[in-house]
Design a protein around this motif. Structure first.
Motif, PDB file in Angstrom:
ATOM      1  N   ILE A  94     -10.408 -72.700  15.596  1.00 33.96           N
ATOM      2  CA  ILE A  94     -10.427 -71.236  15.713  1.00 33.96           C
ATOM      3  C   ILE A  94      -9.014 -70.702  15.936  1.00 33.96           C
ATOM      4  N   TYR A 145      -6.930 -70.305  12.749  1.00 34.01           N
ATOM      5  CA  TYR A 145      -7.246 -69.087  12.004  1.00 34.01           C
ATOM      6  C   TYR A 145      -6.715 -67.854  12.731  1.00 34.01           C
ATOM      7  N   ALA A 146      -6.808 -67.863  14.053  1.00 36.39           N
ATOM      8  CA  ALA A 146      -6.326 -66.719  14.827  1.00 36.39           C
ATOM      9  C   ALA A 146      -4.817 -66.563  14.700  1.00 36.39           C
TER      10      ALA A 146
END
Length: 204
Positions: A53, A56-57
């Motif tokens: 995650i 992607y952040a």
């Protein structure tokens, strides 16, 4: 006067009891380790999910939330589960067996197979791997080896686990030998006492 058959000596009984106590202590040690490391699977999944995650952040926030250290932690935890759990799996017979006849055999026959396999294969394998890994681990500590990836973790602590795991596996193999030898030492069904008296005993 002819002396009757002698039973097991008290010294022999004490030696057997001592070996069984040592075997039980080894089993407890590896059980505690196995119970502890099972939680690492959950931690490994959480770290992997967070790192995915975070990558992607990073694209949208411009922040550096992800790190190669998280990737290293993932395979460190996987290594701990695999290596430190091997002795636990051996104690509880969790390892996969490829033969189809073993489960159909009697208790004594299975004990003979396990005892022979431990003495001829498992113990020499554990000793050999410990000996081979020793120099590899020492060199890693000598140079304080770290990951080649930027931000990675040190390598020498996790490499030390290899030595510990094979030592635990060796101890568990010795424990299995004691337990299987105890099974083979039990009276066989239909056998009578050496002096010809008494009723036949039964196999557990």
């Amino acid at each position: 006067m002819v002396a009757g058959p002698r039973g097991p000596s008290k010294n022999g009984d004490r030696r057997v009891t001592a070996l069984q106590r040592i075997s039980a202590a080894i089993d407890r040690l590896n059980d505690r380790i196995g119970s502890a490391i099972q939680w690492l699977a959950l931690v490994m999944v959480v770290i992997g999910a967070f790192n995915a995650i975070a990558r992607y952040a990073d694209q949208y926030t411009g922040m550096s939330l992800s790190s190669n250290a998280y990737l290293d932690l993932q395979w460190y935890f996987f290594s701990l589960i695999f290596l430190m759990g091997s002795a636990y799996g051996l104690n509880h017979d969790y390892h996969v067996r490829v033969d189809v006849m073993y489960a159909r055999l009697g208790r004594r026959a299975r004990a003979w197979i396990d005892l022979t396999g431990s003495v001829l294969f498992l113990v020499p394998f554990a000793v050999l791997m410990f000996w081979i890994s020793w120099g590899w681990v020492v060199r890693s500590w000598t140079i304080l080896e770290t990951s080649a990836d930027p931000g990675g973790l040190p390598r020498y602590p996790i490499k030390s686990v290899v030595l510990v795991s094979f030592l635990l596996l060796l101890l568990q193999a010795l424990s299995q030998i004691v337990k299987n030898a105890a099974i083979l030492a039990e009276p066989v069904r239909g056998s009578a006492r050496a002096d010809g008296t008494g009723s036949p005993t039964e196999t557990v």
